[in-house]
Design a protein around this motif. Structure first.
Motif, PDB file in Angstrom:
ATOM      1  N   ALA A  44      86.990 -49.452  14.152  1.00 31.45           N
ATOM      2  CA  ALA A  44      87.817 -50.506  14.753  1.00 31.45           C
ATOM      3  C   ALA A  44      88.009 -50.223  16.238  1.00 31.45           C
ATOM      4  N   LYS A  45      88.258 -51.282  16.967  1.00 31.52           N
ATOM      5  CA  LYS A  45      88.533 -51.290  18.403  1.00 31.52           C
ATOM      6  C   LYS A  45      87.284 -51.190  19.262  1.00 31.52           C
ATOM      7  N   LYS A  46      86.123 -50.990  18.668  1.00 34.13           N
ATOM      8  CA  LYS A  46      84.884 -51.008  19.447  1.00 34.13           C
ATOM      9  C   LYS A  46      84.564 -52.452  19.801  1.00 34.13           C
ATOM     10  N   VAL A  47      83.944 -52.654  20.946  1.00 36.73           N
ATOM     11  CA  VAL A  47      83.558 -53.982  21.402  1.00 36.73           C
ATOM     12  C   VAL A  47      82.052 -54.110  21.241  1.00 36.73           C
ATOM     13  N   ILE A  48      81.624 -55.184  20.553  1.00 30.46           N
ATOM     14  CA  ILE A  48      80.207 -55.340  20.210  1.00 30.46           C
ATOM     15  C   ILE A  48      79.726 -56.765  20.477  1.00 30.46           C
ATOM     16  N   ASP A  49      78.419 -56.941  20.366  1.00 31.95           N
ATOM     17  CA  ASP A  49      77.773 -58.256  20.402  1.00 31.95           C
ATOM     18  C   ASP A  49      77.175 -58.513  19.025  1.00 31.95           C
ATOM     19  N   THR A  50      77.280 -59.743  18.539  1.00 31.88           N
ATOM     20  CA  THR A  50      76.673 -60.111  17.266  1.00 31.88           C
ATOM     21  C   THR A  50      76.423 -61.608  17.251  1.00 31.88           C
ATOM     22  N   PHE A  51      75.801 -62.079  16.188  1.00 31.84           N
ATOM     23  CA  PHE A  51      75.574 -63.514  16.025  1.00 31.84           C
ATOM     24  C   PHE A  51      75.455 -63.841  14.544  1.00 31.84           C
ATOM     25  N   GLY A  52      75.633 -65.114  14.217  1.00 29.30           N
ATOM     26  CA  GLY A  52      75.488 -65.569  12.841  1.00 29.30           C
ATOM     27  C   GLY A  52      75.626 -67.072  12.786  1.00 29.30           C
ATOM     28  N   ILE A  53      75.451 -67.593  11.592  1.00 21.30           N
ATOM     29  CA  ILE A  53      75.582 -69.031  11.392  1.00 21.30           C
ATOM     30  C   ILE A  53      76.996 -69.335  10.908  1.00 21.30           C
ATOM     31  N   ILE A  54      77.595 -70.350  11.480  1.00 17.52           N
ATOM     32  CA  ILE A  54      78.974 -70.709  11.123  1.00 17.52           C
ATOM     33  C   ILE A  54      78.981 -71.302   9.715  1.00 17.52           C
ATOM     34  N   LYS A  55      79.793 -70.696   8.837  1.00 20.16           N
ATOM     35  CA  LYS A  55      79.895 -71.151   7.450  1.00 20.16           C
ATOM     36  C   LYS A  55      81.231 -71.821   7.146  1.00 20.16           C
ATOM     37  N   VAL A  56      82.322 -71.314   7.734  1.00 24.21           N
ATOM     38  CA  VAL A  56      83.661 -71.850   7.469  1.00 24.21           C
ATOM     39  C   VAL A  56      84.438 -71.860   8.780  1.00 24.21           C
ATOM     40  N   ILE A  57      85.133 -72.958   9.024  1.00 24.11           N
ATOM     41  CA  ILE A  57      86.026 -73.055  10.184  1.00 24.11           C
ATOM     42  C   ILE A  57      87.412 -73.396   9.644  1.00 24.11           C
ATOM     43  N   SER A  58      88.338 -72.459   9.773  1.00 16.91           N
ATOM     44  CA  SER A  58      89.696 -72.702   9.271  1.00 16.91           C
ATOM     45  C   SER A  58      90.447 -73.593  10.253  1.00 16.91           C
ATOM     46  N   ASP A  59      91.540 -74.165   9.768  1.00 18.57           N
ATOM     47  CA  ASP A  59      92.439 -74.883  10.665  1.00 18.57           C
ATOM     48  C   ASP A  59      93.126 -73.848  11.548  1.00 18.57           C
ATOM     49  N   ASP A  60      93.543 -74.266  12.733  1.00 19.44           N
ATOM     50  CA  ASP A  60      94.308 -73.342  13.564  1.00 19.44           C
ATOM     51  C   ASP A  60      95.732 -73.267  13.015  1.00 19.44           C
ATOM     52  N   ASN A  98      85.742 -76.372  18.678  1.00 16.97           N
ATOM     53  CA  ASN A  98      85.302 -77.628  18.061  1.00 16.97           C
ATOM     54  C   ASN A  98      83.821 -77.610  17.724  1.00 16.97           C
ATOM     55  N   GLU A  99      83.307 -76.426  17.367  1.00 15.35           N
ATOM     56  CA  GLU A  99      81.900 -76.328  16.984  1.00 15.35           C
ATOM     57  C   GLU A  99      81.738 -76.775  15.542  1.00 15.35           C
ATOM     58  N   GLU A 100      80.485 -76.863  15.106  1.00 10.19           N
ATOM     59  CA  GLU A 100      80.202 -77.398  13.775  1.00 10.19           C
ATOM     60  C   GLU A 100      79.660 -76.329  12.836  1.00 10.19           C
ATOM     61  N   ILE A 101      79.891 -76.552  11.547  1.00 12.89           N
ATOM     62  CA  ILE A 101      79.301 -75.723  10.505  1.00 12.89           C
ATOM     63  C   ILE A 101      77.780 -75.749  10.696  1.00 12.89           C
ATOM     64  N   ASP A 102      77.122 -74.627  10.427  1.00 11.90           N
ATOM     65  CA  ASP A 102      75.674 -74.430  10.536  1.00 11.90           C
ATOM     66  C   ASP A 102      75.171 -74.272  11.963  1.00 11.90           C
ATOM     67  N   SER A 103      76.072 -74.256  12.947  1.00 14.12           N
ATOM     68  CA  SER A 103      75.665 -73.878  14.302  1.00 14.12           C
ATOM     69  C   SER A 103      75.511 -72.364  14.336  1.00 14.12           C
ATOM     70  N   ILE A 104      74.649 -71.878  15.203  1.00 13.44           N
ATOM     71  CA  ILE A 104      74.498 -70.436  15.366  1.00 13.44           C
ATOM     72  C   ILE A 104      75.363 -70.018  16.552  1.00 13.44           C
ATOM     73  N   ILE A 105      76.272 -69.085  16.280  1.00 14.81           N
ATOM     74  CA  ILE A 105      77.206 -68.629  17.308  1.00 14.81           C
ATOM     75  C   ILE A 105      76.844 -67.205  17.717  1.00 14.81           C
ATOM     76  N   THR A 106      76.832 -66.988  19.014  1.00 16.37           N
ATOM     77  CA  THR A 106      76.588 -65.664  19.584  1.00 16.37           C
ATOM     78  C   THR A 106      77.879 -65.188  20.222  1.00 16.37           C
ATOM     79  N   VAL A 107      78.259 -63.952  19.918  1.00 18.56           N
ATOM     80  CA  VAL A 107      79.471 -63.360  20.468  1.00 18.56           C
ATOM     81  C   VAL A 107      79.072 -62.163  21.311  1.00 18.56           C
ATOM     82  N   ASP A 133      71.963 -70.706  21.117  1.00 21.00           N
ATOM     83  CA  ASP A 133      71.278 -70.168  22.294  1.00 21.00           C
ATOM     84  C   ASP A 133      69.826 -69.839  21.954  1.00 21.00           C
ATOM     85  N   PHE A 134      69.004 -70.881  21.812  1.00 24.45           N
ATOM     86  CA  PHE A 134      67.629 -70.694  21.355  1.00 24.45           C
ATOM     87  C   PHE A 134      66.707 -70.157  22.437  1.00 24.45           C
TER      88      PHE A 134
END
Length: 148
Positions: A44-60, A98-107, A133-134
């Motif tokens: 924990a507390k390490k800062v990293i880069d990753t990516f994946g496909i958005i599967k669930v977006i909760s309400d704020d 306001n992104e969509e499910i199945d978008s690929i997000i890079t962090v 980010d293709f």
């Protein structure tokens, strides 16, 4: 002295002098990706880069943190093997997501949290978020794996 900006340095912060302006702009788009399945192995507390496909977006939702009310939103992302992790957005970025499910997000620069043995990735002030980010080869290859 009043300033508009604040620079915070953490234990894992690395400061490097960059000679050329072009080099600086290249660094902004350089990633050191960690696969979602490998995040469990990183403390924990390490800062990293990753990516994946958005599967669930909760309400704020509004939560109280150290006596202050703040908005929070969970976004669950997945890799090609369906291993998931929650991205946790805070404040305005949670409200404005306001992104969509199945978008690929890079962090770039997400901070690993561990709450009762469950890892998540906080989107912090200096995190960079890219969607679909293709132009990045790893993201392009990931998208191709998902479509086969």
């Amino acid at each position: 002295m009043k300033n508009t900006f604040e620079l915070k340095l953490y234990e894992e912060t690395e400061v490097e002098e960059i000679e050329e302006e072009d080099e600086a702009s290249k660094r902004l788009n350089t990633f050191n990706f960690v696969k979602i399945k490998e995040i469990d192995l990183i403390p924990a507390k390490k800062v990293i880069d990753t990516f994946g496909i958005i599967k669930v977006i909760s309400d704020d939702i509004e939560v109280t943190v150290t006596g202050n009310k703040v908005t929070k939103r969970h976004v669950t992302i997945s890799d090609e093997n369906n291993k998931t992790i929650d991205l946790v957005f805070w404040g305005e970025s949670a409200k404005n997501f306001n992104e969509e499910i199945d978008s690929i997000i890079t962090v770039k620069g997400g901070k690993i949290n561990d709450y009762r043995g469950v890892k998540s990735l906080s989107i912090i002030l200096n995190s960079q978020i890219l969607i679909n980010d293709f132009e990045n080869e790893e993201i392009k290859n990931f998208q191709l794996k998902l479509s086969t």
